[in-house]
Write a protein that holds these residues in place. Structure first.
Motif, short mmCIF file in Angstrom:
data_model
loop_
_atom_site.label_atom_id
_atom_site.label_comp_id
_atom_site.label_asym_id
_atom_site.label_seq_id
_atom_site.Cartn_x
_atom_site.Cartn_y
_atom_site.Cartn_z
N ALA A 129 0.83 -1.21 0.00
CA ALA A 129 0.00 0.00 0.00
C ALA A 129 0.87 1.26 0.00
O ALA A 129 0.60 2.22 -0.73
CB ALA A 129 -0.92 -0.01 1.22
N ARG A 130 1.93 1.22 0.80
CA ARG A 130 2.85 2.36 0.89
C ARG A 130 3.53 2.59 -0.47
O ARG A 130 3.61 3.71 -0.96
CB ARG A 130 3.88 2.07 1.98
CG ARG A 130 4.45 3.31 2.65
CD ARG A 130 5.15 3.04 3.97
NE ARG A 130 5.90 1.79 3.99
CZ ARG A 130 5.62 0.78 4.82
NH1 ARG A 130 4.60 0.86 5.66
NH2 ARG A 130 6.34 -0.32 4.81
N ALA A 131 3.99 1.50 -1.08
CA ALA A 131 4.68 1.60 -2.38
C ALA A 131 3.72 2.11 -3.47
O ALA A 131 4.12 2.89 -4.33
CB ALA A 131 5.24 0.24 -2.77
N LEU A 139 -4.85 1.91 -5.67
CA LEU A 139 -4.85 0.73 -4.82
C LEU A 139 -6.28 0.25 -4.60
O LEU A 139 -7.13 1.02 -4.16
CB LEU A 139 -4.20 1.06 -3.47
CG LEU A 139 -4.10 -0.08 -2.45
CD1 LEU A 139 -3.12 -1.15 -2.91
CD2 LEU A 139 -3.70 0.47 -1.08
N ARG A 140 -6.51 -1.01 -4.94
CA ARG A 140 -7.85 -1.58 -4.72
C ARG A 140 -7.74 -2.75 -3.74
O ARG A 140 -6.81 -3.54 -3.79
CB ARG A 140 -8.44 -2.07 -6.06
CG ARG A 140 -9.75 -2.80 -5.93
CD ARG A 140 -10.62 -2.63 -7.18
NE ARG A 140 -10.03 -3.12 -8.40
CZ ARG A 140 -10.08 -4.41 -8.80
NH1 ARG A 140 -10.62 -5.34 -8.03
NH2 ARG A 140 -9.57 -4.76 -9.96
N GLY A 141 -8.70 -2.81 -2.84
CA GLY A 141 -8.74 -3.91 -1.87
C GLY A 141 -9.91 -4.82 -2.17
O GLY A 141 -10.98 -4.36 -2.57
N ASP A 169 -7.99 1.99 5.99
CA ASP A 169 -6.84 2.56 6.68
C ASP A 169 -5.53 2.35 5.92
O ASP A 169 -4.57 3.11 6.10
CB ASP A 169 -6.73 1.99 8.10
CG ASP A 169 -7.91 2.41 8.98
OD1 ASP A 169 -8.64 3.35 8.59
OD2 ASP A 169 -8.10 1.79 10.05
N LEU A 170 -5.48 1.33 5.07
CA LEU A 170 -4.31 1.12 4.22
C LEU A 170 -4.25 2.14 3.07
O LEU A 170 -3.24 2.28 2.41
CB LEU A 170 -4.32 -0.29 3.61
CG LEU A 170 -3.92 -1.47 4.51
CD1 LEU A 170 -4.06 -2.77 3.73
CD2 LEU A 170 -2.50 -1.32 5.03
N GLY A 171 -5.38 2.82 2.83
CA GLY A 171 -5.43 3.83 1.77
C GLY A 171 -6.05 3.35 0.48
O GLY A 171 -5.78 3.92 -0.59
#
Length: 303
Positions: A129-131, A139-141, A169-171
């Motif tokens: 997620a950070r990368a 970013l998809r969850g 929360d991971l973005g």
């Protein structure tokens, strides 16, 4: 009917989720042709690749070749599944516009599938997620087993809300609520979607329904009624369900488009081109497509 969304985004998952369970190898050339046909049909988002270990998912071993060979349509997002940093680096190098991470709403499923708890599985995605943020990738969850689990049965609504909150929360820019084994029915679908919407913006929640029990279209309609406007589907109904022998997998894109067209909902996708793409990949696999609408329209034109 007036309360239904006026526009729906369809995420076409056939090239990845649809083909990954195929026993016989599908060549990169065929996959590239399929993605190109789907791009021309007008999809805004195509799940084209998966950078997982070829040992676990051999069908996806050609993902880098596929991503290098496709004709990129301006305005189309090409997504790739990335289970870890190694997968992320490969997706980044391949030019993916979106990376997809995944967790389960069922503890039993999480332990059986990836040998760790839900919390541990989400923690593993923190560097990904950070990368993604650092490199400006979407970013998809994806939340699997949100409506039922093959091991524990019922999945509590609080468990769905918890995982959605962790992914928020991971973005994550978008979160899929997936009926991995296709067991949901409309009222339950609405309860789960409304629960997810308490933890994450409704307009960024998507429905991913499998059609194992023939309920996918009904569940999509039920989701539309509560304001969900993003859905996943698979051309020609590609994708078997690994937990229910002989069962169908993803809902067929042609069937979803026919439903939405009938409701006057815009998708920007050309149904006939999708039917043709479904006929192409079904011929390559040597079997009839699983889309009722696709088969009906092909029979009509053949007649």
């Amino acid at each position: 009917m007036n309360n239904l969304p006026q526009h729906v985004k369809i995420v076409e998952v056939g090239p990845r989720d649809g083909l990954q369970n195929e026993k016989e190898a599908v060549s990169a050339r065929v996959k590239i042709e399929l993605v190109d046909r789907l791009s021309r049909a007008g999809f805004m988002n195509i799940e084209a690749a998966s950078f997982v270990s070829p040992k676990w998912v051999p069908q996806m071993a050609t993902s880098a070749e596929v991503m290098a060979g496709i004709e990129r349509r301006p305005g189309t997002l090409y997504s790739a599944l990335t289970p870890n940093m190694q997968g992320f680096e490969a997706a980044l190098a391949a030019g993916a516009g979106e990376v997809v991470i995944f967790g389960s709403a069922s503890e039993a499923f999480s332990h059986k599938n990836i040998n760790c708890s839900i919390a541990e599985s989400i923690a593993r995605f923190e560097p990904v997620a950070r990368a993604a943020r650092e490199h400006g990738l979407r970013l998809r969850g994806s939340v699997s087993c949100a409506f039922g689990c093959p091991y524990q049965g019922e999945v509590p609504l609080e468990a769905v809300a918890d995982v959605v909150g962790r992914m928020r929360d991971l973005g994550c820019d978008e979160i899929d609520i997936a009926d991995t084994i296709g067991v949901s029915t409309p009222r339950k679908t609405q309860a789960v979607m409304q629960t997810a919407a308490r933890a994450f913006a409704l307009e960024r929640i998507s429905g991913h329904f499998h059609d194992t029990y023939g309920q996918a279209l009904a569940n999509i309609y039920a989701s539309l009624e509560v304001g969900v406007a993003i859905f996943h589907s698979s051309v020609a109904g590609l994708g078997g369900c690994p937990y229910a022998r002989g069962a169908t997998g993803n809902v067929a894109t042609e069937d979803v488009l026919y439903l939405l067209d009938g409701l006057g909902i815009q998708t920007g996708v050309d149904l006939q081109q999708v039917v043709d793409a479904g006929a192409f990949i079904s011929a390559q696999l040597g079997r009839k497509g699983a889309s009722r609408v696709g088969n009906a329209l092909l029979a009509k034109h053949a007649g």
